[in-house]
Every structure is written in structure tokens, then in C-alpha cells.
Design an enzyme around this catalytic site. Structure first.
Site, PDB file in Angstrom:
ATOM      1  N   CYS A 163       0.801  -1.223   0.000  1.00 29.84           N
ATOM      2  CA  CYS A 163       0.000   0.000   0.000  1.00 29.84           C
ATOM      3  C   CYS A 163       0.834   1.272   0.000  1.00 29.84           C
ATOM      4  O   CYS A 163       0.282   2.373  -0.031  1.00 29.84           O
ATOM      5  CB  CYS A 163      -0.956  -0.019   1.186  1.00 29.84           C
ATOM      6  SG  CYS A 163      -2.037  -1.460   1.164  1.00 29.84           S
ATOM      7  N   GLU A 313       0.009   5.505  13.277  1.00 27.40           N
ATOM      8  CA  GLU A 313       0.309   6.678  12.444  1.00 27.40           C
ATOM      9  C   GLU A 313       0.182   7.962  13.263  1.00 27.40           C
ATOM     10  O   GLU A 313       0.972   8.895  13.085  1.00 27.40           O
ATOM     11  CB  GLU A 313      -0.594   6.725  11.218  1.00 27.40           C
ATOM     12  CG  GLU A 313      -0.128   7.770  10.218  1.00 27.40           C
ATOM     13  CD  GLU A 313      -0.897   7.757   8.907  1.00 27.40           C
ATOM     14  OE1 GLU A 313      -0.473   8.485   7.992  1.00 27.40           O
ATOM     15  OE2 GLU A 313      -1.913   7.040   8.791  1.00 27.40           O
ATOM     16  N   HIS A 339      -9.783   2.309   0.487  1.00 20.11           N
ATOM     17  CA  HIS A 339      -8.336   2.093   0.465  1.00 20.11           C
ATOM     18  C   HIS A 339      -7.961   1.490  -0.880  1.00 20.11           C
ATOM     19  O   HIS A 339      -8.267   0.335  -1.163  1.00 20.11           O
ATOM     20  CB  HIS A 339      -7.945   1.165   1.612  1.00 20.11           C
ATOM     21  CG  HIS A 339      -6.468   1.029   1.803  1.00 20.11           C
ATOM     22  ND1 HIS A 339      -5.544   1.647   0.991  1.00 20.11           N
ATOM     23  CD2 HIS A 339      -5.736   0.327   2.715  1.00 20.11           C
ATOM     24  CE1 HIS A 339      -4.319   1.347   1.389  1.00 20.11           C
ATOM     25  NE2 HIS A 339      -4.412   0.543   2.435  1.00 20.11           N
ATOM     26  N   PHE A 398       2.074  -3.309   3.891  1.00 19.26           N
ATOM     27  CA  PHE A 398       2.433  -4.614   4.452  1.00 19.26           C
ATOM     28  C   PHE A 398       3.909  -4.896   4.153  1.00 19.26           C
ATOM     29  O   PHE A 398       4.417  -4.569   3.092  1.00 19.26           O
ATOM     30  CB  PHE A 398       1.579  -5.716   3.833  1.00 19.26           C
ATOM     31  CG  PHE A 398       0.180  -5.818   4.377  1.00 19.26           C
ATOM     32  CD1 PHE A 398      -0.256  -5.015   5.414  1.00 19.26           C
ATOM     33  CD2 PHE A 398      -0.708  -6.742   3.846  1.00 19.26           C
ATOM     34  CE1 PHE A 398      -1.553  -5.116   5.917  1.00 19.26           C
ATOM     35  CE2 PHE A 398      -2.000  -6.862   4.341  1.00 19.26           C
ATOM     36  CZ  PHE A 398      -2.419  -6.045   5.370  1.00 19.26           C
TER      37      PHE A 398
END
Length: 413
Positions: A163, A313, A339, A398
Site C-alpha cells: 500500500c 500513524e 483504500h 504490508f
């Protein structure tokens, strides 16, 4: 001497718009692109929602033969690239196509094609598998198809970091131009993985929300967040060496001034709990930019709506920006578009540029329940007029991949 890198073209196809302007209007109007999955039968699935590109017919964009030879991810990539290149005004008359690169990524590119051809192999036999199976499904093919479409002959690649893929591509493209290796790079990402095997994989690892309410499904930083919603589409930016852009009279949207990336070296799917390496990516991007934390006006977060991502985050931003984190505006646009996996950073880079152009901070929509652990100024529910000079965009993938780009309002020196 290092070159300055500017953004001269934008392209997008997303769950809230078929182009950049429609997508940006969707952000301004708080449009939610999430709805019931229509691309396959979800009867046996807990997951019922996704953010699909609506009313999409490939024959509106491609001849039938070409459409059949392009996985959906390549289709989206070429559509967004066409818009970005047209927007930039690049032609053979004003640009050496031997010095135009293509850094366009995907998390897994042809997953729909992979599933389809595996089913054919199982049900009908190996001699019925398409000879186009491999070239339709490999992750570099969106970049390759863009090169073929336009005749761009510079460096071409697909950086696959899950991602974080398209933010890495934009960052590496920036470095390539900065060091003088290319004059122009078409950069960003594409993804089209809303299919039964894709949803099954993420559902079984407990990454997706099971919410059936589209307005309470992708809710970054909300205390009731329960997983992400898969999206699809593409986001492309045209990066260009400043003097090259000026020489041909290009419109300059903004300047890309920094890039930072790190690796957690912690876990294949979970982020490092203290956000340390996410923070280091931001710190590296600021160092590359030559800016201080107090100069950052807005951060477009990765903000996936999973418990761990949003928490770590938040911690990363606090660590990297220190006291400034109490004042900086942050938001996630994944409430609008879901996403987009490997394409997330590409679409979010486009949104960041439009935010600077319009001096408007995108909101984190559908936010209701405050999470004390995610205590940043997340610009809840309503867009906010603000002076935006420096913005950041974060992407996390990931495998522990962290990436951050810094975009600045363009000013001649």
C-alpha cells in the site's frame, strides 16, 4: 547541481470521479464512494461493501481488442495517464520522449485476471488459459502499457511495496529527475483488486470492516473503526524538471520538495506499535526538503480505518513533528474513496496538489466517535479553508514499508 522537481499534470479515476475535477469536487462535497459490491456475488462473504469505480465501461475508453488485453488495473492506469499527460501539455515537439520515464505501481495489478484464469484452468483445462494471462497480470504492465500508449522511452518500472507502492514510485521518480537522469516522469499507481479472492484474503486476515452501513464503514481515526474498505482506481502525476517545464511554458501546480522511506523490520502485516519507523520516514522527508516541523501545514495520512494503522500513524506524526503535531491539520480521504491499496498514494498525491491549488483541506468524513488515542486535528466532516504552503502525504504498506512525500506551493526563486 540538483534539479528542482515540479508537478505539471494530474490524472485520476476513482470511486468518486472519472477524472481529477470530478474527484476533487467529490472531496469538496464530502462524497462517499462506498457502496454494496457489484463486481461479484457476496452472498458467502461477511464483507458487503467496497469503493468501486461506478458505471465503468471499458469500451468508453478502449477499442474492444485492447480492452480485452488489458486487466482492469492497466485500463485505469492508462485512463489516468491520458488525462495527466494531456493536462501537462507534453508533446514530441516540446519534450524528448527518450527522457520521459514511467514509474507506475500497483500492489498486485492483475488479481482479477489471475483469479479468472485460474478458474478457467481448473474448470476447463490448461489449454484454455489465455495466452495473454501473464502479460495481463504482472505488476509492471500498467507502466509498460502507458509507455506503449505514448511512446515514452525513458526508464520504466513498477515499485511494489504493497500500500506504499505509488508513494514510493512518486518519491523515486522525484529522485530520478532531481539527479538529472530524466526530464519528465509519469508517476503514481493503479489498483483493481475488488474480486472474490482479493476480498477473501483480506477478510480472513480480519483487515476489512464487516459494517453494512456505508457511512460507518471507512471511518479513519474514529473510535468505532473496525477495518478498511477496499477501493479501486488510479492516480497519476506528471513530474518535471523545473527548467524544462518553464522552457515549454507549462502550468506548474506545485513543487515536490522531499521524499523519505523506511522499513519497520517488525511484522509482515502489523505496523511497529510505537510508529518509530513511520516517524523516521517523515523525518527523512523533512530533512530532504530542508523544512522544519513548524512549516508543515497539512498531512494527508495513510489513515486506513484499521485500529492499529490509525493509532500507530498518530504516534508517528507526534514523534516526527513534536509540539507542532498539536497544531498541524491532518485528514484521511479514505472515507471518500476507500483504500486503493497500491494506488492509494497516487490518488492522495493528486488530492494534495488540488488542496494546495484550492487552499482547502480535505475533511475526514463520517467521523463521530472521538478516540482519545488519535488526538490530532483530523479536520472532521467539513473541508477547511486554510493557507496551505507545505503538505505531506504518508503511505504505509504490508511488509513494514513506510513512505512520505512533501509537496510545496510553487514559488519562483
Amino acid at each position: 547541481m540538483e534539479k528542482r522537481v515540479v508537478i505539471t499534470g494530474l490524472g485520476a479515476i476513482t470511486p468518486i470521479g472519472k477524472n481529477v475535477e470530478e474527484t476533487w469536487k467529490g472531496i469538496e462535497n464530502k462524497k462517499n464512494g462506498i457502496d454494496n459490491i457489484s463486481l461479484f456475488d457476496t452472498e458467502k462473504f461477511k464483507t458487503k461493501l467496497a469503493a468501486e469505480v461506478k458505471e465503468y465501461n471499458p469500451l468508453d475508453y478502449f477499442e474492444q481488442k485492447q480492452a480485452k488485453r488489458f486487466d482492469r488495473s492497466s485500463q485505469f492506469a492508462v485512463i489516468a495517464a491520458r488525462e495527466a499527460v494531456k493536462d501537462s501539455g507534453i508533446t514530441k515537439e516540446n519534450t524528448d520522449f527518450d527522457r520521459v520515464g514511467i514509474f507506475v505501481s500497483s500492489g498486485i495489478a492483475g488479481l482479477r485476471t489471475i483469479q479468472e484464469q485460474c478458474e478457467i484452468n481448473y474448470e476447463k483445462g490448461n489449454n484454455r488459459v489465455s495466452p495473454m494471462f501473464i502479460p495481463m497480470s504482472i505488476a509492471n504492465m500498467p507502466a509498460g502499457n502507458i509507455a506503449i500508449e505514448f511512446g515514452f522511452k525513458g526508464e520504466s518500472m513498477a515499485i511494489v511495496t504493497a500500500c506504499a507502492s505509488s508513494t514510493h514510485s512518486i518519491g523515486e521518480a522525484y529522485k530520478t529527475i532531481k539527479q538529472g537522469y530524466e526530464d519528465v516522469v509519469i508517476a503514481g499507481g493503479t489498483e483493481a483488486s475488488i474480486c472474490s479472492v482479493g476480498i477473501a484474503g483480506f477478510e480472513n486476515m480480519k483487515a476489512l470492516t464487516n459494517s453494512s452501513d456505508k457511512n460507518r464503514a471507512s471511518i479513519p481515526f474514529d473510535k468505532e473503526r473496525s477495518g478498511f474498505v477496499m477501493g479501486e482506481g488510479a492516480g497519476i502525476v506528471v513530474l518535471e524538471e523545473l527548467e524544462h517545464a518553464k522552457k515549454r511554458g507549462a502550468k506548474i501546480y506545485a513543487e515536490l520538495i522531499g521524499f523519505g522511506s523506511t522499513t519497520d523490520a517488525y511484522h509482515i502485516t502489523s505496523p511497529c506499535p510505537d510508529g518509530e519507523c513511520g516517524a523516521k520516514a517523515i523525518i527523512r522527508a523533512m530533512a530532504d526538503s530542508g523544512i522544519k516541523p513548524e512549516e508543515v501545514d497539512y498531512v494527508n495520512t495513510h489513515g486506513t480505518s484499521t485500529h492499529l494503522n490509525d493509532l500507530t500513524e498518530t504516534m508517528a506524526i507526534k514523534t516526527a513533528l513534536g509540539e507542532t503535531s498539536k497544531k498541524v491539520m491532518v485528514s484521511s480521504t479514505k472515507g471518500n474513496v476507500g483504500h486503493l491499496l497500491g494506488a492509494a498514494g497516487g490518488v492522495e498525491a493528486v488530492i494534495c496538489v488540488k488542496a494546495i491549488e484550492n487552499q482547502l483541506v480535505p475533511p475526514t468524513i463520517n467521523y463521530k466517535e472521538k478516540d482519545e488515542e488519535c488526538d490530532l486535528d483530523i479536520v472532521p466532516n467539513e473541508p477547511r479553508k486554510a493557507e496551505l504552503n507545505v503538505v505531506m502525504s504518508n503511505s504505509l504498506g504490508f511488509g513494514g514499508h513506510n513512505s512520505c512525500i512533501v509537496i510545496k506551493k510553487y514559488e519562483e526563486e
